[in-house]
Motif scaffolding. Structure first.
Motif, PDB file in Angstrom:
ATOM      1  N   TRP A  10       0.853  -1.179   0.000  1.00  0.00           N
ATOM      2  CA  TRP A  10       0.000   0.000   0.000  1.00  0.00           C
ATOM      3  C   TRP A  10       0.895   1.237   0.000  1.00  0.00           C
ATOM      4  CZ3 TRP A  10      -1.152   3.894   3.813  1.00  0.00           C
ATOM      5  CH2 TRP A  10      -2.171   4.773   3.405  1.00  0.00           C
ATOM      6  N   ASP A  37      -1.769  -5.390  -4.394  1.00  0.00           N
ATOM      7  CA  ASP A  37      -1.805  -3.957  -4.115  1.00  0.00           C
ATOM      8  C   ASP A  37      -3.131  -3.556  -3.496  1.00  0.00           C
ATOM      9  OD1 ASP A  37      -0.344  -1.285  -4.654  1.00  0.00           O
ATOM     10  OD2 ASP A  37      -2.407  -0.950  -5.330  1.00  0.00           O
ATOM     11  N   ASN A  38      -3.039  -2.883  -2.343  1.00  0.00           N
ATOM     12  CA  ASN A  38      -4.224  -2.473  -1.586  1.00  0.00           C
ATOM     13  C   ASN A  38      -4.683  -1.070  -1.989  1.00  0.00           C
ATOM     14  OD1 ASN A  38      -5.184  -4.539  -0.016  1.00  0.00           O
ATOM     15  ND2 ASN A  38      -4.279  -3.860   1.906  1.00  0.00           N
ATOM     16  N   ALA A  39      -5.022  -0.923  -3.275  1.00  0.00           N
ATOM     17  CA  ALA A  39      -5.554   0.343  -3.792  1.00  0.00           C
ATOM     18  C   ALA A  39      -4.603   1.515  -3.542  1.00  0.00           C
ATOM     19  CB  ALA A  39      -6.934   0.634  -3.195  1.00  0.00           C
ATOM     20  N   SER A  40      -3.331   1.315  -3.893  1.00  0.00           N
ATOM     21  CA  SER A  40      -2.338   2.375  -3.708  1.00  0.00           C
ATOM     22  C   SER A  40      -2.656   3.584  -4.569  1.00  0.00           C
ATOM     23  CB  SER A  40      -0.941   1.856  -4.071  1.00  0.00           C
ATOM     24  OG  SER A  40      -0.498   0.882  -3.153  1.00  0.00           O
ATOM     25  N   ILE A  45       2.371   0.365  -8.861  1.00  0.00           N
ATOM     26  CA  ILE A  45       2.041  -0.584  -9.927  1.00  0.00           C
ATOM     27  C   ILE A  45       2.825  -0.266 -11.193  1.00  0.00           C
ATOM     28  CG2 ILE A  45       0.189  -1.403 -11.432  1.00  0.00           C
ATOM     29  CD1 ILE A  45      -1.711  -1.137  -9.088  1.00  0.00           C
ATOM     30  N   ILE A  57       0.730  -9.010 -10.646  1.00  0.00           N
ATOM     31  CA  ILE A  57       0.067  -8.004  -9.826  1.00  0.00           C
ATOM     32  C   ILE A  57      -1.404  -8.357  -9.633  1.00  0.00           C
ATOM     33  CG2 ILE A  57      -0.541  -5.559  -9.616  1.00  0.00           C
ATOM     34  CD1 ILE A  57       1.865  -4.958 -11.435  1.00  0.00           C
ATOM     35  N   GLU A  59      -4.701  -6.498  -8.033  1.00  0.00           N
ATOM     36  CA  GLU A  59      -5.150  -5.183  -7.587  1.00  0.00           C
ATOM     37  C   GLU A  59      -6.430  -5.308  -6.764  1.00  0.00           C
ATOM     38  OE1 GLU A  59      -4.836  -1.851 -10.331  1.00  0.00           O
ATOM     39  OE2 GLU A  59      -3.908  -3.198 -11.805  1.00  0.00           O
ATOM     40  N   ASN A  60      -6.308  -5.071  -5.473  1.00  0.00           N
ATOM     41  CA  ASN A  60      -7.484  -5.021  -4.609  1.00  0.00           C
ATOM     42  C   ASN A  60      -8.189  -3.688  -4.795  1.00  0.00           C
ATOM     43  OD1 ASN A  60      -6.910  -7.567  -3.525  1.00  0.00           O
ATOM     44  ND2 ASN A  60      -5.708  -6.712  -1.839  1.00  0.00           N
ATOM     45  N   THR A  61      -9.500  -3.685  -4.634  1.00  0.00           N
ATOM     46  CA  THR A  61     -10.279  -2.471  -4.908  1.00  0.00           C
ATOM     47  C   THR A  61     -10.231  -1.464  -3.769  1.00  0.00           C
ATOM     48  OG1 THR A  61     -12.277  -3.568  -4.092  1.00  0.00           O
ATOM     49  CG2 THR A  61     -11.846  -3.669  -6.468  1.00  0.00           C
ATOM     50  N   ASN A  63      -8.277  -0.514   0.381  1.00  0.00           N
ATOM     51  CA  ASN A  63      -7.262  -0.835   1.376  1.00  0.00           C
ATOM     52  C   ASN A  63      -7.958  -1.401   2.607  1.00  0.00           C
ATOM     53  OD1 ASN A  63      -5.052  -1.036   3.059  1.00  0.00           O
ATOM     54  ND2 ASN A  63      -5.015   1.144   3.559  1.00  0.00           N
ATOM     55  N   ALA A  73      -6.797 -10.950  -2.110  1.00  0.00           N
ATOM     56  CA  ALA A  73      -5.801 -11.281  -3.136  1.00  0.00           C
ATOM     57  C   ALA A  73      -5.673 -12.786  -3.346  1.00  0.00           C
ATOM     58  CB  ALA A  73      -4.451 -10.683  -2.755  1.00  0.00           C
TER      59      ALA A  73
END
Length: 332
Positions: A10, A37-40, A45, A57, A59-61, A63, A73
């Motif tokens: 993140w 990735d926690n919605a960085s 990315i 990768i 991508e989580n929507t 955090n 994930a």
């Protein structure tokens, strides 16, 4: 045995720049490397795509913290073994082989932690997991090589392979089937000590948690929340209490719950004497959150399998503060 190394990120581009190269270099041909990735909102990315095209990768929507971040994930990652790795960990050559060997040869081992040393002083064990974790009668966590804030020098005293009670979330290997069977991490924890709960539940269904001292990684620690951060104090006290309600054996349950209310109060008073009232307030907030969630976690408790006997040392607080025992081998 297909292995996936999954790094939760993140807004951590600087950490990825520093530590991702060692993971990629020392894991080739043995594991796939993922960044979850926690919605960085930084350019993490883009950096990965440009410099590490072999890294996959997810991508989580949102955090959702450590717990939900991994739960989300890992739904889309197929592997026999997951390695959940913090973004501030430097791995070493041949770090995977000893761990994967144990998984292949001991089907009852479901979770493994390597030796965790301090990246800032590589002669010492690291706070987050050291040489494997335990809990005392009251649910307070401690480690071989680290009792409260006392960190031991690594003199190869823990180069063994042994059963432990919990493995650090900084570098935690777990069989994917067990992870999903248990429903992953409890997302109500958000972050901190959810790995203790996961290890507790893993043992409750008959699996072992092990430490492999022949595999070494270096952890910065506090890269997300510094040890002096009151929010970390809040999460640690609250989540430790939630672990007690959820997992402590029935015969100890009421005694431990009421004892913790007293002991945590003493800890709050200690912070006041140390002129750190913001941490006292963090403990108070932790208890209010605990009371709010008490019956919810009592419901979770009723759904669990048998409660694992965990009473390895009666009181780490008493032994450390009253008796001055600050090394694992001194504990009784």
């Amino acid at each position: 045995m297909k292995t996936a190394i999954v790094i939760l990120n993140w807004n951590g581009q600087k950490l990825l720049e520093q530590f991702l190269p060692s993971v990629v270099n020392f894991s080739q041909n043995e594991a796939d490397v993922y960044v979850a990735d926690n919605a960085s909102t930084d350019s993490s990315i883009t950096y990965i795509k440009e410099h590490f095209p072999t890294v996959k990768i997810v991508e989580n929507t949102i955090n959702g913290g450590y717990a939900k971040g991994y739960n989300d994930a890992l739904q889309s990652i197929e592997a026999d073994i997951y390695c959940l790795l913090n973004s501030d960990v430097e791995v070493t050559k041949n770090w995977l082989q000893p761990v994967l060997y144990v998984f292949k040869n001991d089907k009852k081992t479901a979770i493994i932690q390597p030796k965790l040393l301090d990246f800032k002083d590589k002669t010492k064990f690291e706070y987050a997991g050291a040489a494997g974790g335990f809990v005392d009668l009251y649910g307070y966590p401690y480690c071989r090589g680290r009792v409260f804030n006392n960190l031991e020098i690594d003199n190869n005293q823990f180069n063994d392979i042994s059963e432990i009670f919990w493995a650090s979330g900084a570098c935690l290997f777990i069989r994917s089937k067990v992870y999903h069977q248990l429903g992953g991490f409890d997302e109500d924890y958000f972050a901190h000590q959810e790995e203790i709960d996961l290890c507790w539940r893993t043992q409750n269904i008959g699996y072992k948690v092990k430490y492999i001292g022949t595999s070494t990684v270096y952890h910065v620690g506090g890269a997300t929340l510094q040890e002096t951060n009151p929010h970390k104090t809040y999460l640690n006290f609250r989540n430790s209490l939630l672990n007690v309600v959820k997992n402590v054996p029935t015969r100890w349950f009421l005694f431990v719950v009421f004892s913790r209310l007293i002991l945590d109060g003493i800890a709050g008073i200690k912070f006041l004497f140390e002129l750190r009232p913001i941490h006292t307030w963090a403990i108070i907030k932790a208890h209010f959150s605990f009371y709010k969630n008490f019956f919810k976690f009592l419901g979770k408790r009723r759904k669990l399998h048998k409660k694992q006997n965990y009473n390895l040392h009666t009181s780490i607080v008493w032994q450390y503060f009253a008796l001055g025992r600050n090394r694992f081998e001194e504990l009784r």
